[in-house]
Design a protein around this motif. Structure first.
Motif, PDB file in Angstrom:
ATOM      1  N   ILE A   1       0.875  -1.178   0.000  1.00  0.00           N
ATOM      2  CA  ILE A   1       0.000   0.000   0.000  1.00  0.00           C
ATOM      3  C   ILE A   1       0.909   1.224   0.000  1.00  0.00           C
ATOM      4  N   SER A   2       0.802   2.046  -1.010  1.00  0.00           N
ATOM      5  CA  SER A   2       1.662   3.237  -1.101  1.00  0.00           C
ATOM      6  C   SER A   2       0.811   4.487  -1.262  1.00  0.00           C
ATOM      7  N   PHE A   3       1.449   5.634  -1.006  1.00  0.00           N
ATOM      8  CA  PHE A   3       0.749   6.921  -1.053  1.00  0.00           C
ATOM      9  C   PHE A   3       1.492   7.865  -2.004  1.00  0.00           C
ATOM     10  N   PRO A   4       1.054   7.906  -3.276  1.00  0.00           N
ATOM     11  CA  PRO A   4       1.684   8.835  -4.225  1.00  0.00           C
ATOM     12  C   PRO A   4       1.572  10.285  -3.751  1.00  0.00           C
ATOM     13  N   THR A   5       0.436  10.592  -3.124  1.00  0.00           N
ATOM     14  CA  THR A   5       0.207  11.911  -2.529  1.00  0.00           C
ATOM     15  C   THR A   5      -0.447  11.691  -1.173  1.00  0.00           C
ATOM     16  N   PRO A   6      -0.472  12.690  -0.309  1.00  0.00           N
ATOM     17  CA  PRO A   6      -1.120  12.509   0.992  1.00  0.00           C
ATOM     18  C   PRO A   6      -2.605  12.167   0.893  1.00  0.00           C
ATOM     19  N   ALA A   7      -3.225  12.434  -0.249  1.00  0.00           N
ATOM     20  CA  ALA A   7      -4.665  12.248  -0.365  1.00  0.00           C
ATOM     21  C   ALA A   7      -5.046  11.084  -1.277  1.00  0.00           C
ATOM     22  N   THR A   8      -4.073  10.308  -1.755  1.00  0.00           N
ATOM     23  CA  THR A   8      -4.376   9.166  -2.620  1.00  0.00           C
ATOM     24  C   THR A   8      -3.569   7.941  -2.187  1.00  0.00           C
ATOM     25  N   PHE A   9      -4.100   6.769  -2.526  1.00  0.00           N
ATOM     26  CA  PHE A   9      -3.388   5.528  -2.211  1.00  0.00           C
ATOM     27  C   PHE A   9      -3.411   4.598  -3.416  1.00  0.00           C
ATOM     28  N   GLU A  10      -2.486   3.689  -3.429  1.00  0.00           N
ATOM     29  CA  GLU A  10      -2.445   2.622  -4.431  1.00  0.00           C
ATOM     30  C   GLU A  10      -2.099   1.311  -3.736  1.00  0.00           C
ATOM     31  N   VAL A  11      -2.684   0.245  -4.246  1.00  0.00           N
ATOM     32  CA  VAL A  11      -2.355  -1.099  -3.766  1.00  0.00           C
ATOM     33  C   VAL A  11      -1.841  -1.896  -4.947  1.00  0.00           C
ATOM     34  N   ARG A  12      -0.618  -2.415  -4.826  1.00  0.00           N
ATOM     35  CA  ARG A  12      -0.018  -3.217  -5.896  1.00  0.00           C
ATOM     36  C   ARG A  12       0.403  -4.573  -5.335  1.00  0.00           C
ATOM     37  N   ASN A  13       0.305  -5.599  -6.208  1.00  0.00           N
ATOM     38  CA  ASN A  13       0.723  -6.931  -5.780  1.00  0.00           C
ATOM     39  C   ASN A  13       2.220  -7.106  -5.943  1.00  0.00           C
ATOM     40  N   SER A  14       2.724  -8.328  -5.693  1.00  0.00           N
ATOM     41  CA  SER A  14       4.169  -8.567  -5.725  1.00  0.00           C
ATOM     42  C   SER A  14       4.761  -8.390  -7.115  1.00  0.00           C
ATOM     43  N   ALA A  15       3.907  -8.417  -8.158  1.00  0.00           N
ATOM     44  CA  ALA A  15       4.372  -8.192  -9.528  1.00  0.00           C
ATOM     45  C   ALA A  15       4.229  -6.729  -9.930  1.00  0.00           C
ATOM     46  N   ASN A  16       3.914  -5.891  -8.951  1.00  0.00           N
ATOM     47  CA  ASN A  16       3.753  -4.448  -9.169  1.00  0.00           C
ATOM     48  C   ASN A  16       2.543  -4.114 -10.041  1.00  0.00           C
ATOM     49  N   VAL A  17       1.581  -5.015 -10.090  1.00  0.00           N
ATOM     50  CA  VAL A  17       0.346  -4.768 -10.828  1.00  0.00           C
ATOM     51  C   VAL A  17      -0.630  -4.043  -9.912  1.00  0.00           C
ATOM     52  N   LEU A  18      -1.232  -2.979 -10.416  1.00  0.00           N
ATOM     53  CA  LEU A  18      -2.172  -2.191  -9.621  1.00  0.00           C
ATOM     54  C   LEU A  18      -3.421  -3.014  -9.314  1.00  0.00           C
ATOM     55  N   VAL A  19      -3.750  -3.114  -8.032  1.00  0.00           N
ATOM     56  CA  VAL A  19      -4.915  -3.884  -7.588  1.00  0.00           C
ATOM     57  C   VAL A  19      -6.065  -2.961  -7.215  1.00  0.00           C
ATOM     58  N   SER A  20      -5.735  -1.838  -6.561  1.00  0.00           N
ATOM     59  CA  SER A  20      -6.764  -0.902  -6.119  1.00  0.00           C
ATOM     60  C   SER A  20      -6.124   0.467  -5.934  1.00  0.00           C
ATOM     61  N   SER A  21      -6.932   1.499  -6.054  1.00  0.00           N
ATOM     62  CA  SER A  21      -6.453   2.860  -5.821  1.00  0.00           C
ATOM     63  C   SER A  21      -7.645   3.747  -5.516  1.00  0.00           C
ATOM     64  N   GLY A  22      -7.376   4.942  -5.005  1.00  0.00           N
ATOM     65  CA  GLY A  22      -8.473   5.852  -4.705  1.00  0.00           C
ATOM     66  C   GLY A  22      -8.038   6.983  -3.807  1.00  0.00           C
TER      67      GLY A  22
END
Length: 383
Positions: free
Chosen positions: A224-245
């Protein structure tokens, strides 16, 4: 046919010998309390007595085994209860240490008590029974199961579980090996674990983490990473985007049937790792807590790191407490089995002793009556 004096004398001597033999047997019955003392006197009864005595001897061994198993299981139950007490106390210290009012100095003071608790847990894991055998060493009961090697505590026993025969068709495990008790404990919430990246610069704190739909969780690793303080991304072990918002502090981020609450404000680039739960030994769990308590927090970000590590310990120690309760429940069921089998053995012994008595115990009235008759017959023969 002429009956000579010699023939009459021989017949009298034979009758006298028979009477004396019969008297001797009756006197033996009276003095020993037994219906027969030699197999020749009652071959069928002697075989039955032999079988019953063998059964009683075997049952006696079962009873001794049941006592040994019961004593070891009772000791294990007591030991595990003390382990639970230590863990509960350490959990209370973790809640105290996670308070915002704590300082580096006060956490160091808490670390001293936690170190004593860790040492105490090692001693409990090395508990010996009344015969000097280690309770949690598996088959290697003469080997001390847990020792310190460098900065770790290692297990020197094996994976075996000793079993004792406590009945003709029943065995019971008289203890659990140390690997099963102290090492096979799932970390995290038992399904997955979450940790903050050490390089985080924000104040993001892990909150509740739970399984919403286990059928959707694939047991994978995610970031789970935070590109900005107001957004998140979830990526799997292959770096494929699973969820964001969009993200707001205190929000639960949900994906793949699980959800993780993150409080305070992560900084851009901060991340949290999600991994399937794995076995983590109890001593490593406490050592992680100790390391967190001894960490010097010099900034809001480093303070958040300490709090996240203590929060993870709280999750891990809850798993450990549940694990100890499960083991204690198993021990309790085995203790109940031992007590039940003791009752069965006692009933069987009572029945066998009753049969044995019927087979070999003399009938007092009959024996005394025959003794009187045999004495009279012998006296008459002699006269």
């Amino acid at each position: 046919m002429r009956v000579t004096n010699t023939s009459m004398q021989e017949a009298w001597l034979q009758a006298l010998a028979t009477t004396q033999a019969r008297l001797a047997r009756t006197q033996n019955q009276v003095s020993t309390g037994l219906r027969f003392s030699r197999p020749a006197e009652d071959p069928v009864g002697a075989v039955q007595v032999l079988d019953l005595n063998r059964a009683l001897s075997q049952s006696s061994q079962f009873s001794r085994n049941a006592d040994i198993a019961g004593n070891r299981l009772a000791l294990e139950e007591t030991t595990l209860a003390r382990v639970g007490d230590v863990l509960q106390r350490v959990r209370e210290l973790a809640v105290e240490a996670n308070n915002a009012t704590q300082t580096n100095e006060t956490r160091a003071g808490i670390a001293s008590e936690v170190q004593q608790a860790l040492d105490g847990l090692v001693q409990l894991a090395n508990t010996q029974d009344g015969n000097g055998q280690y309770l949690f060493a598996g088959f290697s009961s003469e080997t001390q199961p847990f020792t310190r090697q460098g900065g770790s505590i290692v297990y020197n026993g094996d994976q075996g579980q000793r079993q004792l025969q406590i009945g003709a068709t029943r065995q019971v495990t008289d203890s659990d090996n140390g690997a099963a008790v102290f090492q096979s404990i799932r970390n995290g919430n038992g399904t997955f674990s979450v940790s903050a990246a050490p390089a985080n610069t924000g104040t993001g704190l892990l909150g509740q983490r739970s399984v919403v739909d286990l059928s959707q969780y694939d047991g994978g690793s995610y970031t789970i990473s935070f590109p900005t303080p107001a957004t998140f991304e979830v990526r799997n072990s292959a770096n494929v985007l699973v969820s964001s918002g969009a993200f707001a502090p205190g929000q639960a981020i949900a994906f793949r049937g699980i959800q993780i609450e993150i409080n305070n404000q992560p900084a851009p680039g901060d991340s949290f790792q999600v991994a399937p739960s794995a076995n983590q030994d109890l001593f490593a769990t406490l050592q992680n807590f100790l390391d967190a308590l001894k960490t010097t927090a010099s900034s809001p970000a480093s303070q958040a790191d300490v709090n996240n590590r203590i929060g993870n310990f709280l999750t891990d120690v809850d798993q450990a407490l549940n694990h100890m309760l499960e083991i204690r429940a198993q021990v309790g069921s085995r203790l109940a089995a031992v007590d039940s089998q003791k009752d069965v053995n006692a009933d069987v012994d009572l029945h066998n002793k009753s049969l044995l008595s019927q087979l070999q115990d003399r009938d007092d009235a009959d024996a005394l009556s025959r003794l009187s008759l045999d004495l009279t017959s012998l006296d008459a023969s002699q006269k």
